[in-house]
Design a protein around this motif. Structure first.
Motif, PDB file in Angstrom:
ATOM      1  N   GLU A 246      20.703   5.300   7.529  1.00 30.56           N
ATOM      2  CA  GLU A 246      21.915   5.919   8.050  1.00 30.56           C
ATOM      3  C   GLU A 246      22.559   6.701   6.911  1.00 30.56           C
ATOM      4  N   GLY A 247      22.742   8.001   7.103  1.00 32.04           N
ATOM      5  CA  GLY A 247      23.318   8.786   6.028  1.00 32.04           C
ATOM      6  C   GLY A 247      23.214  10.271   6.292  1.00 32.04           C
ATOM      7  N   ASP A 248      23.617  11.044   5.294  1.00 29.02           N
ATOM      8  CA  ASP A 248      23.686  12.497   5.371  1.00 29.02           C
ATOM      9  C   ASP A 248      22.452  13.083   4.689  1.00 29.02           C
ATOM     10  N   LEU A 249      21.667  13.856   5.433  1.00 33.52           N
ATOM     11  CA  LEU A 249      20.444  14.425   4.863  1.00 33.52           C
ATOM     12  C   LEU A 249      20.725  15.300   3.646  1.00 33.52           C
ATOM     13  N   ARG A 250      21.934  15.839   3.554  1.00 32.07           N
ATOM     14  CA  ARG A 250      22.290  16.695   2.426  1.00 32.07           C
ATOM     15  C   ARG A 250      22.390  15.910   1.122  1.00 32.07           C
ATOM     16  N   GLU A 251      22.471  14.568   1.227  1.00 35.13           N
ATOM     17  CA  GLU A 251      22.641  13.737   0.039  1.00 35.13           C
ATOM     18  C   GLU A 251      21.465  12.789  -0.205  1.00 35.13           C
TER      19      GLU A 251
ATOM     20  N   THR B  48      -0.877   8.320  11.759  1.00 33.63           N
ATOM     21  CA  THR B  48      -1.045   8.153  10.318  1.00 33.63           C
ATOM     22  C   THR B  48      -0.712   6.728   9.908  1.00 33.63           C
ATOM     23  N   LYS B  49      -1.257   6.316   8.776  1.00 37.24           N
ATOM     24  CA  LYS B  49      -0.894   5.030   8.170  1.00 37.24           C
ATOM     25  C   LYS B  49       0.152   5.221   7.077  1.00 37.24           C
ATOM     26  N   ALA B  50       0.693   6.419   6.946  1.00 36.12           N
ATOM     27  CA  ALA B  50       1.705   6.694   5.932  1.00 36.12           C
ATOM     28  C   ALA B  50       2.962   5.858   6.162  1.00 36.12           C
ATOM     29  N   SER B  51       3.722   5.667   5.102  1.00 31.31           N
ATOM     30  CA  SER B  51       5.057   5.085   5.220  1.00 31.31           C
ATOM     31  C   SER B  51       5.978   6.146   5.802  1.00 31.31           C
ATOM     32  N   ILE B  52       6.693   5.810   6.876  1.00 31.51           N
ATOM     33  CA  ILE B  52       7.502   6.792   7.597  1.00 31.51           C
ATOM     34  C   ILE B  52       8.964   6.388   7.530  1.00 31.51           C
ATOM     35  N   GLU B  53       9.821   7.356   7.197  1.00 29.57           N
ATOM     36  CA  GLU B  53      11.259   7.116   7.138  1.00 29.57           C
ATOM     37  C   GLU B  53      11.978   8.130   8.020  1.00 29.57           C
ATOM     38  N   GLY B  54      13.133   7.736   8.513  1.00 25.88           N
ATOM     39  CA  GLY B  54      13.994   8.650   9.260  1.00 25.88           C
ATOM     40  C   GLY B  54      15.402   8.549   8.723  1.00 25.88           C
ATOM     41  N   ILE B  55      16.143   9.645   8.768  1.00 30.80           N
ATOM     42  CA  ILE B  55      17.553   9.605   8.378  1.00 30.80           C
ATOM     43  C   ILE B  55      18.390  10.182   9.507  1.00 30.80           C
ATOM     44  N   GLU B  56      19.482   9.493   9.824  1.00 30.50           N
ATOM     45  CA  GLU B  56      20.364   9.876  10.921  1.00 30.50           C
ATOM     46  C   GLU B  56      21.808   9.659  10.478  1.00 30.50           C
TER      47      GLU B  56
ATOM     48  N   ARG C  74       6.316  -0.362   8.833  1.00 30.64           N
ATOM     49  CA  ARG C  74       5.805   1.013   8.750  1.00 30.64           C
ATOM     50  C   ARG C  74       6.894   2.066   8.832  1.00 30.64           C
ATOM     51  N   VAL C  75       8.023   1.719   9.446  1.00 29.67           N
ATOM     52  CA  VAL C  75       9.096   2.692   9.667  1.00 29.67           C
ATOM     53  C   VAL C  75      10.406   2.144   9.133  1.00 29.67           C
ATOM     54  N   GLN C  76      11.105   2.959   8.357  1.00 32.10           N
ATOM     55  CA  GLN C  76      12.418   2.591   7.823  1.00 32.10           C
ATOM     56  C   GLN C  76      13.421   3.660   8.243  1.00 32.10           C
ATOM     57  N   ILE C  77      14.549   3.237   8.793  1.00 33.41           N
ATOM     58  CA  ILE C  77      15.592   4.148   9.237  1.00 33.41           C
ATOM     59  C   ILE C  77      16.782   4.063   8.276  1.00 33.41           C
TER      60      ILE C  77
ATOM     61  N   GLN D 274      24.556   9.695  12.444  1.00 34.82           N
ATOM     62  CA  GLN D 274      25.410   8.997  13.400  1.00 34.82           C
ATOM     63  C   GLN D 274      25.074   7.504  13.412  1.00 34.82           C
ATOM     64  N   PRO D 275      26.041   6.639  13.083  1.00 33.62           N
ATOM     65  CA  PRO D 275      25.761   5.207  12.986  1.00 33.62           C
ATOM     66  C   PRO D 275      25.168   4.613  14.260  1.00 33.62           C
ATOM     67  N   ARG D 276      25.680   5.015  15.419  1.00 34.03           N
ATOM     68  CA  ARG D 276      25.182   4.418  16.663  1.00 34.03           C
ATOM     69  C   ARG D 276      23.713   4.762  16.891  1.00 34.03           C
ATOM     70  N   LEU D 277      23.339   6.016  16.647  1.00 36.73           N
ATOM     71  CA  LEU D 277      21.949   6.409  16.840  1.00 36.73           C
ATOM     72  C   LEU D 277      21.042   5.753  15.812  1.00 36.73           C
ATOM     73  N   ALA D 278      21.500   5.650  14.562  1.00 37.58           N
ATOM     74  CA  ALA D 278      20.694   4.986  13.537  1.00 37.58           C
ATOM     75  C   ALA D 278      20.450   3.526  13.908  1.00 37.58           C
ATOM     76  N   ASP D 279      21.476   2.885  14.456  1.00 32.51           N
ATOM     77  CA  ASP D 279      21.332   1.493  14.883  1.00 32.51           C
ATOM     78  C   ASP D 279      20.340   1.382  16.038  1.00 32.51           C
ATOM     79  N   MET D 280      20.426   2.303  16.999  1.00 32.35           N
ATOM     80  CA  MET D 280      19.468   2.294  18.108  1.00 32.35           C
ATOM     81  C   MET D 280      18.053   2.496  17.592  1.00 32.35           C
ATOM     82  N   ALA D 281      17.886   3.400  16.623  1.00 31.17           N
ATOM     83  CA  ALA D 281      16.559   3.661  16.067  1.00 31.17           C
ATOM     84  C   ALA D 281      15.999   2.416  15.398  1.00 31.17           C
ATOM     85  N   ARG D 282      16.834   1.714  14.614  1.00 28.96           N
ATOM     86  CA  ARG D 282      16.368   0.501  13.937  1.00 28.96           C
ATOM     87  C   ARG D 282      15.934  -0.558  14.953  1.00 28.96           C
TER      88      ARG D 282
END
Length: 258
Positions: free
Chosen positions: A108-113, A74-82, A103-106, A84-92
């Motif tokens: 770091e945070g709590d999906l509940r919020e 897809t050409k959509a704008s894609i975001e991820g939320i994680e 195209r991708v923005q990561i 755990q700081p270490r995993l979010a950093d690895m993803a970035r």
């Protein structure tokens, strides 16, 4: 140590390595010290319905494998939320490694919020590969990164589904991979929170064995009607990947990113 693709140097931390995602020349930073992605993430990235454009969100994104694989579809704008700081950093850093920053923005945070900052109903599609197991004594035997990836420490199944319904637009799709043992919980919680299951596919390690994964897609405020796709078999009688699995891994499925 640094590694570069697209002329962009990307630092690697101790005990990290770069693995090949086997499709579209994508690569990913991984480490044995944290939870690495597995087949379930790859299958979800190919199973999920994603719009050709718009906004897509991956919850529990880990090291970002699903957002990166979705860029091939897809050409959509894609975001991820994680969380755990270490995993979010690895993803970035993996996003940078592949030159996908636009195209991708990561997050770091709590999906509940996340709805508090992103807004309600702003995503056209959501994918999630959540922790599979309720809390029990076995989570204490794992390191903290692996425990959070496997067990409902940072969020419960119901909290994941509540986050999905807050964040996806009416009619938007939510796609999840989970264990078949939790299917009744998944369906009942989805319906409780206005997500109507529309498509289910079971994944079997071999044709004669019971399913060990289930892929399920729901629509927010959808009409009651569910379809069961043919089972997906991983290995043939010669212990080789079946043709469809090869197609999924090597990106031979229809590519809509062009």
């Amino acid at each position: 140590m640094t590694h570069s693709m697209n002329n962009t140097p990307v630092p690697l931390q101790e005990a990290e390595r770069i693995d090949d995602l086997l499709t579209h020349d994508l690569r990913i930073i991984q480490s044995d010290e944290v939870f690495s992605f597995s087949m379930d993430a790859v299958l979800l990235a190919r199973f999920a319905s994603v719009p050709p454009r718009g906004r897509v969100l991956d919850l529990c994104t880990g090291n970002g494998v699903i957002p990166m694989l979705l860029t091939t579809r897809t050409k959509a704008s894609i975001e991820g939320i994680e969380i755990q700081p270490r995993l979010a950093d690895m993803a970035r850093r993996s996003v940078s490694l592949n030159g996908l920053e636009e195209r991708v923005q990561i997050h770091e945070g709590d999906l509940r919020e996340l709805h508090l900052t992103a807004g309600y109903g702003v995503y056209d599609a959501i994918t999630v590969n959540p922790p599979y197991m309720p809390l029990n004594g076995s989570d204490l035997k794992l390191n903290s990164h692996q425990a959070m990836a496997r067990h409902e420490i940072g969020c419960t199944l119901e909290e994941v589904i509540q986050a999905c319904v807050r964040l996806v637009r009416t009619g938007g799709k939510v796609s999840m991979v989970h264990k078949p043992q939790r299917l009744v919980d998944i369906i009942s919680l989805m319906r409780k929170h206005r997500l109507e299951p529309k498509l289910i596919r079971f994944v079997h390690p071999r044709a004669h064995l019971e399913a060990n994964m289930v892929l399920i897609e729901a629509a927010r405020d959808g009409k009651p009607e569910v379809r069961l796709q043919p089972p997906l078999i991983v290995y043939n009688e010669d212990n080789q990947y079946c043709p469809e699995i090869m197609d999924i891994y090597y990106g031979n499925k229809e590519d809509t990113s062009q």
